[in-house]
Design a protein around this motif. Structure first.
Motif, PDB file in Angstrom:
ATOM      1  N   LEU A 433       0.814  -1.213   0.000  1.00 35.26           N
ATOM      2  CA  LEU A 433       0.000   0.000   0.000  1.00 35.26           C
ATOM      3  C   LEU A 433       0.850   1.267   0.000  1.00 35.26           C
ATOM      4  O   LEU A 433       0.512   2.260  -0.650  1.00 35.26           O
ATOM      5  CB  LEU A 433      -0.918   0.015   1.227  1.00 35.26           C
ATOM      6  N   LEU A 434       1.978   1.232   0.723  1.00 32.59           N
ATOM      7  CA  LEU A 434       2.752   2.453   0.938  1.00 32.59           C
ATOM      8  C   LEU A 434       3.921   2.621  -0.026  1.00 32.59           C
ATOM      9  O   LEU A 434       4.438   3.730  -0.173  1.00 32.59           O
ATOM     10  CB  LEU A 434       3.263   2.485   2.387  1.00 32.59           C
ATOM     11  N   GLY A 435       4.355   1.567  -0.657  1.00 32.03           N
ATOM     12  CA  GLY A 435       5.450   1.683  -1.620  1.00 32.03           C
ATOM     13  C   GLY A 435       6.698   2.242  -0.977  1.00 32.03           C
ATOM     14  O   GLY A 435       7.170   1.757   0.069  1.00 32.03           O
ATOM     15  N   ASP A 436       7.254   3.311  -1.565  1.00 33.03           N
ATOM     16  CA  ASP A 436       8.525   3.862  -1.056  1.00 33.03           C
ATOM     17  C   ASP A 436       8.355   4.625   0.260  1.00 33.03           C
ATOM     18  O   ASP A 436       9.337   5.084   0.843  1.00 33.03           O
ATOM     19  CB  ASP A 436       9.194   4.742  -2.119  1.00 33.03           C
ATOM     20  N   GLN A 437       7.117   4.777   0.728  1.00 31.19           N
ATOM     21  CA  GLN A 437       6.893   5.397   2.038  1.00 31.19           C
ATOM     22  C   GLN A 437       6.943   4.354   3.178  1.00 31.19           C
ATOM     23  O   GLN A 437       6.910   4.722   4.348  1.00 31.19           O
ATOM     24  CB  GLN A 437       5.525   6.091   2.076  1.00 31.19           C
ATOM     25  N   TYR A 438       7.061   3.087   2.810  1.00 34.71           N
ATOM     26  CA  TYR A 438       6.938   2.027   3.804  1.00 34.71           C
ATOM     27  C   TYR A 438       8.031   2.083   4.861  1.00 34.71           C
ATOM     28  O   TYR A 438       7.754   1.969   6.069  1.00 34.71           O
ATOM     29  CB  TYR A 438       6.961   0.652   3.122  1.00 34.71           C
ATOM     30  N   ASP A 439       9.271   2.245   4.480  1.00 31.85           N
ATOM     31  CA  ASP A 439      10.375   2.150   5.438  1.00 31.85           C
ATOM     32  C   ASP A 439      10.255   3.192   6.547  1.00 31.85           C
ATOM     33  O   ASP A 439      10.475   2.891   7.728  1.00 31.85           O
ATOM     34  CB  ASP A 439      11.716   2.295   4.711  1.00 31.85           C
ATOM     35  N   VAL A 440       9.945   4.411   6.158  1.00 30.50           N
ATOM     36  CA  VAL A 440       9.787   5.477   7.160  1.00 30.50           C
ATOM     37  C   VAL A 440       8.616   5.152   8.082  1.00 30.50           C
ATOM     38  O   VAL A 440       8.717   5.268   9.312  1.00 30.50           O
ATOM     39  CB  VAL A 440       9.584   6.841   6.465  1.00 30.50           C
ATOM     40  N   PHE A 441       7.510   4.737   7.499  1.00 24.20           N
ATOM     41  CA  PHE A 441       6.330   4.405   8.287  1.00 24.20           C
ATOM     42  C   PHE A 441       6.604   3.220   9.225  1.00 24.20           C
ATOM     43  O   PHE A 441       6.241   3.255  10.405  1.00 24.20           O
ATOM     44  CB  PHE A 441       5.170   4.066   7.344  1.00 24.20           C
ATOM     45  N   ALA A 442       7.260   2.194   8.707  1.00 19.25           N
ATOM     46  CA  ALA A 442       7.537   1.001   9.507  1.00 19.25           C
ATOM     47  C   ALA A 442       8.444   1.326  10.688  1.00 19.25           C
ATOM     48  O   ALA A 442       8.274   0.773  11.783  1.00 19.25           O
ATOM     49  CB  ALA A 442       8.172  -0.072   8.631  1.00 19.25           C
ATOM     50  N   ASN A 467       0.344  -6.599  12.603  1.00 24.89           N
ATOM     51  CA  ASN A 467       0.958  -5.508  13.357  1.00 24.89           C
ATOM     52  C   ASN A 467      -0.126  -4.566  13.891  1.00 24.89           C
ATOM     53  O   ASN A 467      -1.032  -4.173  13.158  1.00 24.89           O
ATOM     54  CB  ASN A 467       1.896  -4.697  12.465  1.00 24.89           C
ATOM     55  N   ALA A 468       0.008  -4.233  15.168  1.00 22.40           N
ATOM     56  CA  ALA A 468      -0.807  -3.177  15.761  1.00 22.40           C
ATOM     57  C   ALA A 468       0.049  -1.914  15.793  1.00 22.40           C
ATOM     58  O   ALA A 468       1.159  -1.926  16.335  1.00 22.40           O
ATOM     59  CB  ALA A 468      -1.242  -3.554  17.167  1.00 22.40           C
ATOM     60  N   LEU A 469      -0.444  -0.844  15.194  1.00 27.51           N
ATOM     61  CA  LEU A 469       0.366   0.367  15.064  1.00 27.51           C
ATOM     62  C   LEU A 469       0.609   1.006  16.420  1.00 27.51           C
ATOM     63  O   LEU A 469      -0.321   1.316  17.156  1.00 27.51           O
ATOM     64  CB  LEU A 469      -0.323   1.373  14.149  1.00 27.51           C
ATOM     65  N   ILE A 470       1.880   1.200  16.750  1.00 27.90           N
ATOM     66  CA  ILE A 470       2.279   1.901  17.960  1.00 27.90           C
ATOM     67  C   ILE A 470       3.465   2.775  17.600  1.00 27.90           C
ATOM     68  O   ILE A 470       4.416   2.309  16.946  1.00 27.90           O
ATOM     69  CB  ILE A 470       2.626   0.920  19.104  1.00 27.90           C
ATOM     70  N   MET A 471       3.428   4.030  17.984  1.00 26.20           N
ATOM     71  CA  MET A 471       4.471   4.966  17.580  1.00 26.20           C
ATOM     72  C   MET A 471       5.728   4.709  18.413  1.00 26.20           C
ATOM     73  O   MET A 471       5.902   5.252  19.506  1.00 26.20           O
ATOM     74  CB  MET A 471       3.984   6.407  17.749  1.00 26.20           C
ATOM     75  N   ARG A 472       6.613   3.867  17.888  1.00 20.78           N
ATOM     76  CA  ARG A 472       7.842   3.509  18.594  1.00 20.78           C
ATOM     77  C   ARG A 472       8.888   4.614  18.528  1.00 20.78           C
ATOM     78  O   ARG A 472       9.793   4.664  19.363  1.00 20.78           O
ATOM     79  CB  ARG A 472       8.420   2.225  17.999  1.00 20.78           C
ATOM     80  N   HIS A 473       8.787   5.472  17.525  1.00 16.81           N
ATOM     81  CA  HIS A 473       9.752   6.565  17.383  1.00 16.81           C
ATOM     82  C   HIS A 473       9.020   7.859  17.058  1.00 16.81           C
ATOM     83  O   HIS A 473       7.993   7.841  16.367  1.00 16.81           O
ATOM     84  CB  HIS A 473      10.774   6.259  16.276  1.00 16.81           C
ATOM     85  N   THR A 474       9.521   8.950  17.556  1.00 16.70           N
ATOM     86  CA  THR A 474       8.925  10.253  17.298  1.00 16.70           C
ATOM     87  C   THR A 474       9.283  10.721  15.892  1.00 16.70           C
ATOM     88  O   THR A 474      10.138  10.123  15.217  1.00 16.70           O
ATOM     89  CB  THR A 474       9.435  11.285  18.305  1.00 16.70           C
ATOM     90  N   ALA A 475       8.642  11.802  15.482  1.00 16.39           N
ATOM     91  CA  ALA A 475       8.961  12.378  14.177  1.00 16.39           C
ATOM     92  C   ALA A 475      10.418  12.832  14.128  1.00 16.39           C
ATOM     93  O   ALA A 475      11.100  12.678  13.109  1.00 16.39           O
ATOM     94  CB  ALA A 475       8.021  13.541  13.876  1.00 16.39           C
ATOM     95  N   ALA A 476      10.916  13.381  15.247  1.00 16.43           N
ATOM     96  CA  ALA A 476      12.312  13.828  15.289  1.00 16.43           C
ATOM     97  C   ALA A 476      13.266  12.654  15.153  1.00 16.43           C
ATOM     98  O   ALA A 476      14.266  12.723  14.412  1.00 16.43           O
ATOM     99  CB  ALA A 476      12.567  14.589  16.585  1.00 16.43           C
ATOM    100  N   GLU A 477      12.992  11.561  15.863  1.00 12.47           N
ATOM    101  CA  GLU A 477      13.853  10.378  15.777  1.00 12.47           C
ATOM    102  C   GLU A 477      13.802   9.765  14.378  1.00 12.47           C
ATOM    103  O   GLU A 477      14.824   9.308  13.842  1.00 12.47           O
ATOM    104  CB  GLU A 477      13.410   9.352  16.817  1.00 12.47           C
ATOM    105  N   THR A 478      12.604   9.768  13.799  1.00  7.07           N
ATOM    106  CA  THR A 478      12.454   9.217  12.450  1.00  7.07           C
ATOM    107  C   THR A 478      13.184  10.077  11.431  1.00  7.07           C
ATOM    108  O   THR A 478      13.844   9.556  10.511  1.00  7.07           O
ATOM    109  CB  THR A 478      10.958   9.118  12.085  1.00  7.07           C
ATOM    110  N   THR A 491       4.616  15.205   7.177  1.00  2.68           N
ATOM    111  CA  THR A 491       3.807  15.250   5.955  1.00  2.68           C
ATOM    112  C   THR A 491       3.673  13.863   5.339  1.00  2.68           C
ATOM    113  O   THR A 491       2.590  13.444   4.925  1.00  2.68           O
ATOM    114  CB  THR A 491       4.439  16.217   4.943  1.00  2.68           C
ATOM    115  N   GLN A 492       4.791  13.135   5.302  1.00  4.13           N
ATOM    116  CA  GLN A 492       4.769  11.797   4.709  1.00  4.13           C
ATOM    117  C   GLN A 492       3.916  10.840   5.536  1.00  4.13           C
ATOM    118  O   GLN A 492       3.148  10.040   4.986  1.00  4.13           O
ATOM    119  CB  GLN A 492       6.187  11.257   4.581  1.00  4.13           C
ATOM    120  N   ILE A 493       4.033  10.928   6.864  1.00  2.00           N
ATOM    121  CA  ILE A 493       3.259  10.035   7.728  1.00  2.00           C
ATOM    122  C   ILE A 493       1.761  10.307   7.576  1.00  2.00           C
ATOM    123  O   ILE A 493       0.946   9.373   7.507  1.00  2.00           O
ATOM    124  CB  ILE A 493       3.696  10.178   9.194  1.00  2.00           C
TER     125      ILE A 493
END
Length: 797
Positions: A433-442, A467-478, A491-493
């Motif tokens: 579903l996410l294509g090249d956005q997957y790695d950042v999202f994962a 997978n149950a979505l849980i924000m393991r990392h903040t936007a800054a860490e990502t 924006t990407q998320i």
């Protein structure tokens, strides 16, 4: 019979790992079978209308049948979005062999606990006393006189993990009843007498002297004791106030924010305190303001710092908890809103249903946090909840539905529902579903190729590889990990979440319980109204107004001032309970604060009168669930625990402290102090059991401020000027948890001018400019006639 506790379902306070038994012979909606529930409106009862069990709804027809046939009544209590209610339905109530036993030896009765909290409360008291635990589905066996014989929660169809099998238990009870019904009746009568005696003695003796004595004991040291009780259970790793399972507990958050506001020093006072040459006069003034008896200079400083440290720590606990919930799996990052609770300590793997009362109370908690801290994360969480409720739980006419189910079909081709199917994701599915956005999202949401749900949290193997979505990392860490800007990550998320929402819309939706319950709507009205003011969102005010008008049109009798409990395809035949009157009054008081329409105050006053007249027990000084004239049940109960919902007594106490400012006959004050005195033994020994009442008690012990606003245009009958609108908005939006803002217009004076001396006096003062008075302890300060003066008074630096 021996007391054997049933396996506890996760719809109670303890998670279960009991696997499901063999499915019954018929599906839940097999038209081969039809029983009397087919004529009901409750979604929960309709779910069982095609069981082979000859269910009857709670009522005289069922009771008469039990008396006539001399049979035990089997009462099954649950609700439409209850996962383990579905499990027991599939395993036992769709099983023709078990149905045969039920139909031959018992009178089976189905109860929707959301429609009948009185029935649920009475027999839950028995089950908890018998087994030491409670939950849903609740299973209770009664004599034809409705006295309890035996009970538990979920039972598997056959013996498993120490729990008796449901079929064997039915057979045993039937045999015991047939062999010696007189002995069973005598035992049930004795049990009922014990329960009634227990309920009667579970309060302190209340008279005028004891009321004043209790209020005097609820001083700063007692509030510090309550604060300490929550501190002792605070999870400093993940937030929250328990181990797994972990519930949102908004009433605890409510108390702690009020403790913070009551104990914090103003920034200017902190600045003075930190000065090395702070004067004795300044310290004396601060000591008097905060009721500190220490006389030595260093002693006053230490006490003030201790007070400020506790206030700050309370706020930190609330923020830490809320931020972990917002980041956690309990938060539906894709579909918005919050799930019922987390089965682990991390807020990760959830029980996936969504309840209206959770959305309402969390929205209030987040709104208040934003008002106190100004942090955008809390405003975003409020918008998130309001978006979900207005989109998925709002009826076309404006009322709010109850809930969405935990279970749903994984795909349209499936025939068996699974828990969490609507909410969880496979890694390959996300990548596609996410294509090249997957790695950042994962990376941000902790996606793992084989799934991130631990095996022991999935006892039915329904979420394997998901997978149950849980924000393991903040936007800054990502951003740091992927060499992006934080803005680009956000924006990407957001784009990725939008893609997942579109994909989720193609999945079968969970069942929605589309009952409209007055009490829960009252909480949601309060949430939308408060959010409208604090976040300046007029559309939220419209939502609150529409819901109030819906109840007014369809669920309230203006001639008798009585409410109907629920609405679905028309109003039910069930009258309102104490929480309906208390919670709706609570919502109307918040709604008045948002739009200053005195109609809501007048209605709140009338509802409060009915609550006192029909639900307040003059002997025990609490608000009972059912009316005085409801003698159907053998045990009259009151809610005495601020859990998933606050109690009617707790919310009524909050209401009384506000309405008491406008009703100077002392009746509201009497109710509020009586409730505190009645529950004082519990508040003193187990304050964590009633956090909403502890929070509401501030209004009794320290008083509620009355902020009166007068605008020249109101007296002239003309539209408000821009300056007047700014003045009024400033008064409304200045957050204080114990303040009632009123607009001194002709409608308010007409409604309350005979009962409120402050209003009578101030209404005689003509104003030529926007004016406000801040009144404390029945004394009003000097008029505030400029916006700056108003800001300084209501939001001091």
């Amino acid at each position: 019979m021996a007391s054997t506790a049933a396996t506890t379902p996760p719809d109670s306070t303890v998670a279960s790992t009991t696997p499901p038994g063999k499915q019954g012979k018929q599906s839940l909606q097999d038209p081969k079978f039809t029983n009397a529930l087919i004529h009901e409106k409750s979604p929960y009862l309709l779910q069982h209308a095609h069981n082979p069990v000859d269910w009857l709804p709670w009522g005289e027809e069922a009771f008469a049948k039990a008396r006539k046939e001399g049979k035990v009544a089997f009462v099954s209590v649950g609700y439409a979005t209850c996962h383990w209610c579905h499990v027991m339905a599939h395993e036992s109530f769709e099983n023709e062999d078990i149905a045969k036993i039920l139909n031959e030896h018992f009178v089976p009765i189905k109860v929707d606990r959301e429609e009948r909290p009185d029935v649920d409360g009475a027999y839950m008291t028995f089950v908890q006393t018998l087994t030491g635990r409670g939950g849903w589905p609740m299973s209770v066996w009664l004599t034809p006189e409705l006295q309890p014989i035996y009970g538990g929660t979920y039972y598997p169809p056959t013996r498993r993990y120490g729990s008796p099998g449901f079929a064997d238990l039915l057979t045993s009870i039937a045999k015991t009843w047939k062999t010696n019904p007189a002995k069973v009746k005598a035992s049930a009568s004795h049990i009922t007498d014990q329960l009634q005696a227990f309920a009667a003695q579970d309060h302190a003796s209340v008279d005028d002297a004891s009321q004043q004595n209790v209020v005097a004991q609820m001083d700063d040291s007692w509030y510090a004791h309550v604060y300490g009780a929550f501190g002792a259970t605070f999870d400093d790793e993940w937030g929250g106030f328990s181990d797994a399972p972990k519930f949102p507990c908004p009433s605890i958050l409510l108390f702690l924010t009020r403790f913070h506001v009551a104990n914090r020093l103003l920034p200017s006072e902190l600045h003075q305190l930190e000065q090395p040459n702070v004067s004795d006069a300044t310290l004396h003034e601060l000591a008097a303001k905060y009721r500190i008896e220490a006389t030595a200079k260093n002693g006053v400083k230490a006490r003030l710092r201790e007070r400020q440290n506790r206030a700050q720590k309370a706020l930190e606990w609330v923020e830490f908890t809320c931020e972990h919930m917002i980041r956690g799996g309990i938060h539906d990052h894709v579909g918005k809103g919050f799930h019922r609770y987390s089965t682990d300590t991390e807020w990760h793997v959830c029980h996936w249903e969504k309840m209206l009362y959770d959305q309402a109370q969390l929205a209030i908690a987040f709104t208040e946090l934003h008002a106190i801290t100004g942090k955008p994360i809390y405003a975003e969480a409020v918008h998130d909840i309001c978006t979900y409720v207005s989109r998925d739980l709002r009826s076309p006419e404006g009322g709010f539905y109850c809930a969405e189910d935990a279970d749903s079909l994984p795909t349209h081709a499936d025939t068996h529902k699974k828990e969490g199917a609507f909410a969880v994701w496979g890694a390959d599915e996300l990548r596609g579903l996410l294509g090249d956005q997957y790695d950042v999202f994962a990376f941000m949401f902790g996606i793992e190729p084989s799934g991130n749900i631990p095996r022991h949290k999935d006892p039915h193997n329904e979420m394997t590889g998901k997978n149950a979505l849980i924000m393991r990392h903040t936007a800054a860490e990502t951003a740091k990990k992927w060499h992006l800007t934080e803005s680009a990550v956000k924006t990407q998320i957001q784009a990725s979440l939008g893609t997942l929402w579109e994909a989720r819309l193609k999945r079968p939706k969970p069942h929605r319980d589309d009952k409209i319950i007055v009490s829960w709507n009252g909480l949601m009205i309060a949430a939308f109204a408060q959010a409208a003011v604090q976040l300046n969102r007029p559309e939220y005010l419209t939502m609150a107004q529409d819901a109030a008008r819906f109840i007014q049109r369809h669920m309230w009798n203006p001639e008798t001032n009585e409410l109907i409990r629920s609405y679905r395809e028309g109003p039910s035949q069930i009258g309102g309970f104490a929480d309906d009157y208390a919670f709706l009054t609570y919502g109307l008081l918040h709604l008045y604060q948002a739009d200053m329409d005195a109609t809501w105050l007048t209605w709140a006053r009338a509802l409060n009168t009915t609550l006192g007249d029909h639900f307040f027990d003059q002997d025990h000084h609490v608000f009972y669930t059912a009316r005085h004239d409801d003698t159907q049940l053998p045990l009259r109960t009151k809610a005495d625990h601020d859990g998933a919902e606050p109690t009617a007594s707790s919310v009524a106490t909050w209401n009384m402290t506000r309405l008491g400012l406008l009703e100077e006959d002392g009746v509201c004050d009497h109710y509020a102090t009586s409730v505190l005195a009645a529950f004082w033994p519990r508040l003193r020994s187990q304050p964590q059991s009633m956090p909403f009442l502890a929070a509401a008690s501030y209004g009794v012990t320290q008083g509620v401020e009355l902020l009166v606003v007068a605008l020249p245009s109101d007296a002239q009958g003309t539209a408000l000027s821009a300056a007047e609108q700014d003045f009024l908005r400033t008064a409304q939006a200045a957050f204080h948890p114990h303040r009632l803002v009123v607009r001194l217009n002709p409608a308010l004076v007409a409604a309350f001018g005979e009962t409120a001396s402050e209003l009578r006096s101030l209404a005689q003062t003509p104003v030529t400019t926007p004016t406000a008075w801040l009144c404390r302890h029945q004394t009003c300060g000097l008029p505030l006639t400029s916006l700056d003066a108003l800001k300084a008074a209501v939001s001091p630096a």
